[in-house]
Motif scaffolding. Structure first.
Motif: not given
Length: 290
Positions: A118-120, A122-128, A132-141, A68-73
């Motif tokens: 993290v965009d979905t 149903d809504g938009r979520y923010g995590v810290t 952050p770079d390793a987190f973004t890579d893990a999420l996308r992969s 359901e994730v449509t974007g990570v930025w």
């Protein structure tokens, strides 16, 4: 010569029991909210699995399916932050927020400089996450990994919430210990003195000079009052209210809804009271007004 008038006694089920229930419910919600915020500061964590992002915060865990994730930025900056509800203490931001760059967003965050959005659908979520770079890579992969929030242990943030938690428990407990919730209906009375009306509420008396009263009448206004501040439980009404049919700038000191004795003052205030002998009260007040 002073003459004292008393209000009718409120129905107990509508009065003190209602106050007790409302106070207990409000206290319970406040304590749970503060306890959840304290726990969030201590146990917040982000976990990526091949299927979902799991966010642990306080008493709950939110699971966001990766399908359901449509974007990570990551935003370059954050401006115009407005908290709609949630927690805002140093090193802890949770709940519903709004920023110029993100719009409405649900935060599970500590230090906002590492914010990942993290965009979905149903809504938009923010995590810290701390990285952050390793987190973004893990999420996308979709690689399994766990991440602590930026700033490490939230002990400092949790300790800042402890005084609020103590206040949330101590203030209502103290009020009940000295009997303040029950004093209003038991001590409320209306005294007609040589120069004016004194409304004794058990707290600070309210003084109304006869010279300031433009008119007085017994009335049953249409509709119902909306509390601005004060008490409004069952037939107990004390404080400032909005009730257009009763009059502007309305202050009520009552033990029943209707009928009311309404005093229209020259400063554009309206005071509503409920002496049991309302017609005799009005006649005596008019006599003293001259």
């Amino acid at each position: 010569m002073n003459e004292t008038f008393y209000p009718p006694r409120p129905a107990r089920s509508q009065g003190l029991k209602g106050i007790s229930f409302v106070t207990l419910a409000g206290l319970t919600l406040a304590v749970l909210a503060l306890a959840s915020s304290m726990l969030s500061a201590l146990n917040m964590r982000y976990e990526v699995t091949p299927e979902a992002l799991r966010i642990r915060s306080g008493f709950s865990t939110r699971e966001i399916p990766l399908d359901e994730v449509t974007g990570v930025w990551r935003p370059e900056a954050l401006t115009g932050g407005v908290r709609k509800f949630g927690t805002s203490v140093p090193n802890l931001r949770t709940g519903r927020w709004r920023f110029n760059e993100t719009g409405d967003i649900t935060l599970y965050a500590t230090r906002l400089e590492t914010l990942v959005v993290v965009d979905t659908a149903d809504g938009r979520y923010g995590v810290t996450p701390e990285n952050p770079d390793a987190f973004t890579d893990a999420l996308r992969s979709r690689l399994p990994a766990g991440f602590s929030p930026a700033g490490g242990s939230g002990t400092a943030a949790a300790s800042m919430l402890i005084p609020l938690l103590l206040v949330a428990v101590a203030v209502p407990t103290t009020l009940y210990a000295v009997g303040l919730p029950s004093r209003f209906p038991q001590t409320l009375r209306y005294e007609l003195g040589p120069d004016g009306l004194t409304i004794r509420t058990g707290f600070r008396p309210v003084q109304v000079r006869y010279a300031d009263v433009e008119r007085v009448e017994v009335a049953s206004p249409k509709g119902y009052p909306i509390r601005i501040y004060g008490t409004a439980v069952g037939s107990l009404l004390w404080g400032k209210f909005r009730w257009p049919d009763a009059g502007p700038n309305l202050y009520l000191y009552c033990t029943r809804m209707k009928p009311l004795v309404l005093l229209r003052l020259r400063d554009d205030r309206t005071i509503g009271i409920t002496p049991e002998e309302d017609e005799r009260f009005v006649a005596e007040l008019r006599k003293r007004m001259g």
